[in-house]
Design a protein around this motif. Structure first.
Motif, PDB file in Angstrom:
ATOM      1  N   LEU A  61       1.064  -1.089   0.002  1.00 39.89           N
ATOM      2  CA  LEU A  61      -0.120  -0.353  -0.003  1.00 39.89           C
ATOM      3  C   LEU A  61       1.321   0.890   0.043  1.00 39.89           C
ATOM      4  CD1 LEU A  61      -2.832  -1.095   2.326  1.00 39.89           C
ATOM      5  CD2 LEU A  61      -3.243  -1.141  -0.028  1.00 39.89           C
ATOM      6  N   ARG A  62       1.635   1.418   0.287  1.00 38.23           N
ATOM      7  CA  ARG A  62       2.634   1.818   1.081  1.00 38.23           C
ATOM      8  C   ARG A  62       3.744   2.139  -0.699  1.00 38.23           C
ATOM      9  NH1 ARG A  62       4.968   4.415   5.107  1.00 38.23           N
ATOM     10  NH2 ARG A  62       4.959   2.860   6.450  1.00 38.23           N
ATOM     11  N   GLU A  63       3.915   1.735  -1.214  1.00 40.35           N
ATOM     12  CA  GLU A  63       4.545   1.874  -2.691  1.00 40.35           C
ATOM     13  C   GLU A  63       3.557   2.346  -3.499  1.00 40.35           C
ATOM     14  OE1 GLU A  63       7.274   2.360  -5.311  1.00 40.35           O
ATOM     15  OE2 GLU A  63       7.906   2.001  -3.446  1.00 40.35           O
ATOM     16  N   LEU A  64       2.260   1.389  -3.422  1.00 39.05           N
ATOM     17  CA  LEU A  64       1.620   2.287  -3.951  1.00 39.05           C
ATOM     18  C   LEU A  64       0.744   3.519  -3.850  1.00 39.05           C
ATOM     19  CD1 LEU A  64      -0.419  -1.202  -4.889  1.00 39.05           C
ATOM     20  CD2 LEU A  64       1.091  -0.151  -6.217  1.00 39.05           C
ATOM     21  N   GLY A  65       0.825   4.147  -2.943  1.00 35.43           N
ATOM     22  CA  GLY A  65       0.701   5.632  -2.670  1.00 35.43           C
ATOM     23  C   GLY A  65      -1.046   5.427  -2.171  1.00 35.43           C
ATOM     24  N   GLN A  66      -1.433   3.853  -1.434  1.00 35.92           N
ATOM     25  CA  GLN A  66      -2.449   4.249  -0.963  1.00 35.92           C
ATOM     26  C   GLN A  66      -2.846   4.159   0.600  1.00 35.92           C
ATOM     27  OE1 GLN A  66      -5.100   3.227  -3.069  1.00 35.92           O
ATOM     28  NE2 GLN A  66      -4.030   4.801  -4.600  1.00 35.92           N
ATOM     29  N   LEU A  67      -1.869   4.343   1.296  1.00 38.94           N
ATOM     30  CA  LEU A  67      -1.437   3.952   2.770  1.00 38.94           C
ATOM     31  C   LEU A  67      -2.728   5.161   3.346  1.00 38.94           C
ATOM     32  CD1 LEU A  67       1.654   4.447   3.754  1.00 38.94           C
ATOM     33  CD2 LEU A  67      -0.016   2.111   3.797  1.00 38.94           C
ATOM     34  N   ASP A  68      -2.717   6.351   2.480  1.00 44.05           N
ATOM     35  CA  ASP A  68      -4.507   6.948   2.585  1.00 44.05           C
ATOM     36  C   ASP A  68      -5.928   6.395   3.583  1.00 44.05           C
ATOM     37  OD1 ASP A  68      -2.541   9.220   3.269  1.00 44.05           O
ATOM     38  OD2 ASP A  68      -3.436  10.433   1.175  1.00 44.05           O
ATOM     39  N   GLY A  69      -6.144   5.298   2.743  1.00 43.40           N
ATOM     40  CA  GLY A  69      -7.375   4.580   1.953  1.00 43.40           C
ATOM     41  C   GLY A  69      -7.625   3.769   4.062  1.00 43.40           C
ATOM     42  N   LEU A  70      -6.181   3.389   4.583  1.00 46.87           N
ATOM     43  CA  LEU A  70      -6.440   2.622   5.894  1.00 46.87           C
ATOM     44  C   LEU A  70      -7.395   3.258   7.155  1.00 46.87           C
ATOM     45  CD1 LEU A  70      -2.332   1.627   6.187  1.00 46.87           C
ATOM     46  CD2 LEU A  70      -4.913  -0.178   5.800  1.00 46.87           C
ATOM     47  N   GLU A  71      -6.309   4.910   6.774  1.00 44.59           N
ATOM     48  CA  GLU A  71      -7.506   5.642   7.953  1.00 44.59           C
ATOM     49  C   GLU A  71      -9.243   5.634   7.799  1.00 44.59           C
ATOM     50  OE1 GLU A  71      -8.187   7.418  11.210  1.00 44.59           O
ATOM     51  OE2 GLU A  71      -6.020   7.842  10.436  1.00 44.59           O
ATOM     52  N   SER A  72      -9.405   5.766   6.277  1.00 40.67           N
ATOM     53  CA  SER A  72     -10.992   5.383   6.282  1.00 40.67           C
ATOM     54  C   SER A  72     -11.778   3.729   7.065  1.00 40.67           C
ATOM     55  CB  SER A  72     -11.708   5.842   5.005  1.00 40.67           C
ATOM     56  OG  SER A  72     -11.114   5.127   4.057  1.00 40.67           O
ATOM     57  N   PHE A  73     -10.729   2.922   5.797  1.00 44.30           N
ATOM     58  CA  PHE A  73     -10.819   1.381   6.136  1.00 44.30           C
ATOM     59  C   PHE A  73     -10.789   1.224   7.928  1.00 44.30           C
ATOM     60  CE2 PHE A  73      -8.024  -2.596   6.801  1.00 44.30           C
ATOM     61  CZ  PHE A  73      -8.996  -3.273   6.555  1.00 44.30           C
ATOM     62  N   LEU A  74      -9.928   1.683   8.437  1.00 45.34           N
ATOM     63  CA  LEU A  74      -9.885   1.448   9.738  1.00 45.34           C
ATOM     64  C   LEU A  74      -9.981   2.474  10.593  1.00 45.34           C
ATOM     65  CD1 LEU A  74     -11.060  -1.048  11.868  1.00 45.34           C
ATOM     66  CD2 LEU A  74      -8.108  -1.635  11.513  1.00 45.34           C
ATOM     67  N   PRO A  75     -10.798   3.517  11.110  1.00 45.61           N
ATOM     68  CA  PRO A  75     -11.063   4.497  12.371  1.00 45.61           C
ATOM     69  C   PRO A  75      -9.833   4.824  13.419  1.00 45.61           C
ATOM     70  CG  PRO A  75     -13.292   4.746  11.209  1.00 45.61           C
ATOM     71  CD  PRO A  75     -12.257   3.270  10.629  1.00 45.61           C
ATOM     72  N   ASP A  76      -9.922   5.333  13.899  1.00 50.81           N
ATOM     73  CA  ASP A  76      -9.230   5.201  15.125  1.00 50.81           C
ATOM     74  C   ASP A  76     -10.266   4.982  15.883  1.00 50.81           C
ATOM     75  OD1 ASP A  76      -8.197   5.697  17.402  1.00 50.81           O
ATOM     76  OD2 ASP A  76      -6.391   8.090  17.209  1.00 50.81           O
ATOM     77  N   PRO A  77     -10.489   5.288  16.873  1.00 45.61           N
ATOM     78  CA  PRO A  77     -11.507   4.753  17.723  1.00 45.61           C
ATOM     79  C   PRO A  77     -11.936   5.351  18.227  1.00 45.61           C
ATOM     80  CG  PRO A  77     -10.305   2.895  18.569  1.00 45.61           C
ATOM     81  CD  PRO A  77      -9.586   3.494  16.973  1.00 45.61           C
ATOM     82  N   GLY A  78     -10.648   6.432  18.995  1.00 44.09           N
ATOM     83  CA  GLY A  78     -10.733   7.312  19.794  1.00 44.09           C
ATOM     84  C   GLY A  78     -10.351   6.990  21.364  1.00 44.09           C
ATOM     85  N   ILE A  79     -10.722   7.719  22.813  1.00 45.24           N
ATOM     86  CA  ILE A  79     -10.326   7.083  23.731  1.00 45.24           C
ATOM     87  C   ILE A  79     -11.771   6.580  24.128  1.00 45.24           C
ATOM     88  CG2 ILE A  79     -10.292   9.313  24.843  1.00 45.24           C
ATOM     89  CD1 ILE A  79      -8.461   8.883  26.887  1.00 45.24           C
ATOM     90  N   SER A  80     -11.492   5.232  25.471  1.00 45.71           N
ATOM     91  CA  SER A  80     -12.890   4.781  26.070  1.00 45.71           C
ATOM     92  C   SER A  80     -12.766   5.712  27.156  1.00 45.71           C
ATOM     93  CB  SER A  80     -12.752   3.383  25.856  1.00 45.71           C
ATOM     94  OG  SER A  80     -11.310   3.172  27.069  1.00 45.71           O
ATOM     95  N   PRO A  81     -14.081   5.697  27.573  1.00 52.11           N
ATOM     96  CA  PRO A  81     -14.230   6.500  28.705  1.00 52.11           C
ATOM     97  C   PRO A  81     -13.477   5.701  29.654  1.00 52.11           C
ATOM     98  CG  PRO A  81     -16.263   5.213  27.560  1.00 52.11           C
ATOM     99  CD  PRO A  81     -15.042   5.197  26.470  1.00 52.11           C
ATOM    100  N   LEU A  82     -13.621   4.297  30.178  1.00 54.86           N
ATOM    101  CA  LEU A  82     -12.244   4.111  30.969  1.00 54.86           C
ATOM    102  C   LEU A  82     -11.236   4.353  30.880  1.00 54.86           C
ATOM    103  CD1 LEU A  82     -12.144   2.345  33.127  1.00 54.86           C
ATOM    104  CD2 LEU A  82     -11.772   0.120  31.730  1.00 54.86           C
ATOM    105  N   GLN A  83     -10.901   4.441  29.823  1.00 49.91           N
ATOM    106  CA  GLN A  83      -8.990   5.503  29.708  1.00 49.91           C
ATOM    107  C   GLN A  83      -9.400   6.787  29.451  1.00 49.91           C
ATOM    108  OE1 GLN A  83      -8.563   3.777  25.406  1.00 49.91           O
ATOM    109  NE2 GLN A  83      -7.126   2.884  26.235  1.00 49.91           N
ATOM    110  N   LEU A  84     -10.700   7.644  29.676  1.00 50.91           N
ATOM    111  CA  LEU A  84     -10.471   8.796  30.114  1.00 50.91           C
ATOM    112  C   LEU A  84     -10.317   8.555  31.417  1.00 50.91           C
ATOM    113  CD1 LEU A  84     -10.622  11.196  28.658  1.00 50.91           C
ATOM    114  CD2 LEU A  84     -13.294  11.201  28.629  1.00 50.91           C
ATOM    115  N   ALA A  85     -11.159   8.519  32.131  1.00 53.45           N
ATOM    116  CA  ALA A  85     -11.568   8.286  33.319  1.00 53.45           C
ATOM    117  C   ALA A  85     -10.341   7.788  34.179  1.00 53.45           C
ATOM    118  CB  ALA A  85     -12.313   7.227  34.118  1.00 53.45           C
TER     119      ALA A  85
END
Length: 113
Positions: A61-85
């Protein structure tokens, strides 16, 4: 195209076909892509047929210039309420509002069971 209702194997084959399509649109042979990505030709062939390892997929994917597609493929879930607390130094609150753990320094009463 929806992947719902497809088997895992069908999904992997579709992803492999898409990789092959991106490679061909860039007019790169499997041998050229393998050399540029630091992989073997058999690894490229495996990925294009729906087999392979994640580290190999990322290299391609890096060589084909397609790494940006990974963000939409598997977005960051963010911080969980437990981690925030935990970051704020607060004890975890339960949805029921009751604690299952005795406060520090105090023991829970023994059960009669």
């Amino acid at each position: 195209m929806s992947f719902h209702g497809k088997s895992d194997r069908q999904i992997l084959q579709t992803l492999g076909e898409r990789l092959r399509g991106h490679r061909l649109r860039r007019d790169i042979t499997q041998e050229q892509l393998a050399e540029r990505a630091g992989l073997s030709v058999s690894t490229i062939k495996g990925l294009e047929s729906g087999r392979g390892r994640l580290d190999s997929l990322v290299a391609v994917l890096r060589e084909l210039g397609q790494l940006d597609g990974l963000e939409s493929f598997l977005p960051d879930p963010g911080i969980s309420p437990l981690q925030l607390a935990e970051r704020r130094g607060r004890p975890r609150q339960r949805a029921s509002g009751t604690s299952q753990v005795a406060p520090r320094g105090k023991k829970k009463p023994e059960s009669d069971w």
